[in-house]
Design an enzyme around this catalytic site. Structure first.
Site, mmCIF file in Angstrom:
data_model
loop_
_atom_site.group_PDB
_atom_site.id
_atom_site.type_symbol
_atom_site.label_atom_id
_atom_site.label_comp_id
_atom_site.label_asym_id
_atom_site.label_seq_id
_atom_site.Cartn_x
_atom_site.Cartn_y
_atom_site.Cartn_z
ATOM 1 N N HIS A 18 -0.405 -1.457 -9.599
ATOM 2 C CA HIS A 18 -0.234 -2.905 -9.592
ATOM 3 C C HIS A 18 0.581 -3.327 -10.818
ATOM 4 O O HIS A 18 0.522 -2.663 -11.861
ATOM 5 C CB HIS A 18 -1.595 -3.605 -9.633
ATOM 6 N N ASP B 174 1.555 -0.925 -15.897
ATOM 7 C CA ASP B 174 1.920 -0.206 -14.664
ATOM 8 C C ASP B 174 2.861 0.972 -14.923
ATOM 9 O O ASP B 174 3.424 1.532 -13.991
ATOM 10 C CB ASP B 174 2.524 -1.170 -13.637
ATOM 11 N N GLU C 183 0.830 -1.216 0.000
ATOM 12 C CA GLU C 183 0.000 0.000 0.000
ATOM 13 C C GLU C 183 0.860 1.259 0.000
ATOM 14 O O GLU C 183 0.504 2.251 -0.627
ATOM 15 C CB GLU C 183 -0.956 0.007 1.200
HETATM 16 ZN ZN LIG Z 1 -2.784 -2.708 -4.448
#
Ligand SMILES: [Zn+2]
Length: 451
Positions: free
Chosen positions: A247, A263, A238
């Site tokens: 991600h 990403d 996080e």
């Molecule tokens: Zn995540």
């Protein structure tokens, strides 16, 4: 994946049926009760709803982004965002523990263990589970001063069942200045292991809602949720989002334009779907999926790295989107140049002050020799040689550097890291003059790095 309303499912307070004889569920999601965290995280529901992390996917924020090297839509890798040789970013953290009675409570020691894990993972500290990663030169520490300047442990506790269930805008009353503190909350995290409401590139910086939320039972080292999510990597993941990372998977395979799709990173292999568990190999697109990356969904003990380009993007994010978050470099020393001479030494060597984050220029002007060899050492000296020249640096001290310049006029522009480690450090330098006339020594220049 988006932080979608479908995830905002009714969550039953843990002790709502405490008067019953039978065991009470630790969590209820979408009408299903789970009596242990393992039962929940290994359930089809958990994977089906992508509850490893509740952070939104790229795409929804693209039209709001100004151009930068690390926008929502693209990444431009730049040398100034490389970690090695650059500033150690020190980020103050406040952890808000939201509880419902005893549910969700945890010790200060467990909070500190999570901060330790963050440092192990973001700095790839040797001898830890994070050692095989890449050092991002980002340090986290529990704040020692609250926003009013009062001493603090950097931990707050609030007993509120609504907040514990991740309901109510708790951040409006609890957040510490989100531009200066990383605000982490622990509670039921809406059924996810954790989430951030948005990436900094989405425009959340400066809002009291800017935060990281982590499931309380998955917070800290040896967290009570148990394997496979008990090593503190939910917070690592996080905080990766909080520093601008997506991600590694995008529910497609991106395109070959890897800085503007997927990403927005090229040294993570393209990946369609998240990987759970820890397979030996798993390829959803063109190469093995990056399931050892902190930004995938694999088991905590399967995760081991941020890639160099992810590090570059995180440091870019700190430089461009979270500029007030890191503490200023801890250096109160002014950059300084001191010249010393003695004996027959030639006064031909000068330098500009070595300002951290800038450069120092070393100059030797001598028409009687062909080249100059400048040596920088850790200690000064004062030894008169039989030739009448004086050695003004200590030859037995550590040698920081040596560099050769052509004469009659040689210049070297040397970068000075913006790094607390060099603050106030002095390099005692002197040039040896070679070729042409007989070997000679120059004056000494003592260079002290500072601001
Ligand atoms: Zn995540």
């Amino acid at each position: 994946m988006r932080w979608i309303p479908a995830l905002l499912l009714p969550l039953t307070p843990v002790f709502s049926s405490a008067q019953q004889e039978q065991a009470v569920p630790v969590i209820s999601v979408a009408g299903q009760d789970f009596y242990t965290w393992q039962q929940y995280t290994s359930s089809p529901l958990f994977q089906q709803l992508n509850l490893r992390c509740g952070t939104k996917a790229p795409g929804s924020v693209l039209d709001r982004m100004p151009t930068s090297d690390c926008s929502a839509s693209s990444t431009t890798i730049q040398p100034e965002y490389v970690a090695a040789g650059h500033t150690l970013y020190r980020i103050p953290v406040v952890v808000h523990i939201l509880t419902s009675g005893s549910a969700g409570s945890m010790s200060d020691a467990r909070v500190r263990s999570q901060i330790d894990v963050l440092n192990e993972d973001f700095q790839a500290l040797a001898g830890t589970l994070g050692e095989n990663g890449n050092d991002a030169r980002i340090e986290f520490f529990l704040a020692s001063e609250d926003p009013s300047g009062n001493p603090t442990t950097g931990i707050t506790r609030t007993n509120n069942t609504n907040y514990y269930n991740d309901n109510g805008s708790y951040w409006t009353t609890l957040a510490w200045d989100t531009t200066r503190y990383l605000n982490i909350y622990t509670n039921l995290a809406s059924g996810a292991l954790g989430y951030v409401p948005d990436l900094p590139q989405g425009g959340i910086v400066g809002s009291s809602s800017d935060r990281v939320v982590v499931l309380h039972s998955a917070f800290g080292r040896n967290a009570p949720i148990g394997a496979p999510y008990d090593l503190g990597r939910s917070a690592t993941h996080e905080v990766g989002h909080y520093l601008g990372l997506y991600h590694t998977f995008d529910f497609g395979c991106g395109t070959s334009a890897c800085y503007t799709s997927g990403d927005r990173i090229c040294d993570t292999a393209r990946e369609s779907n998240p990987v759970f568990g820890c397979p030996a190999t798993h390829a959803s697109c063109t190469a093995n999926d990056p399931f050892h990356n902190y930004m995938d969904y694999s088991d905590d003990d399967c995760m081991s790295e941020f890639t160099p380009e992810q590090v570059n993007r995180m440091r870019c994010t700190l430089s461009n989107w979270r500029v007030d978050l890191p503490e200023p470099a801890l250096c109160g020393v002014a950059a300084a140049v001191v010249t010393r001479n003695g004996g027959l030494n030639l006064n031909v060597y000068t330098a500009t002050p070595p300002v951290m984050g800038a450069t120092t220029t070393l100059t030797v002007a001598d028409a009687t020799h062909a080249s100059a060899l400048i040596v920088g050492r850790a200690a000064p000296g004062n030894v008169t040689l039989p030739s009448g020249f004086v050695l003004l640096t200590s030859s037995s001290s550590t040698r920081f550097f040596s560099l050769s310049l052509p004469l009659p006029l040689g210049n070297a522009v040397v970068p000075v890291p913006s790094d607390a480690a060099v603050c106030g450090l002095t390099a005692y330098t002197q040039a040896l003059l070679l070729g042409g006339s007989a070997l000679a020594f120059s004056n000494a220049v003592d260079l002290t790095a500072g601001i």
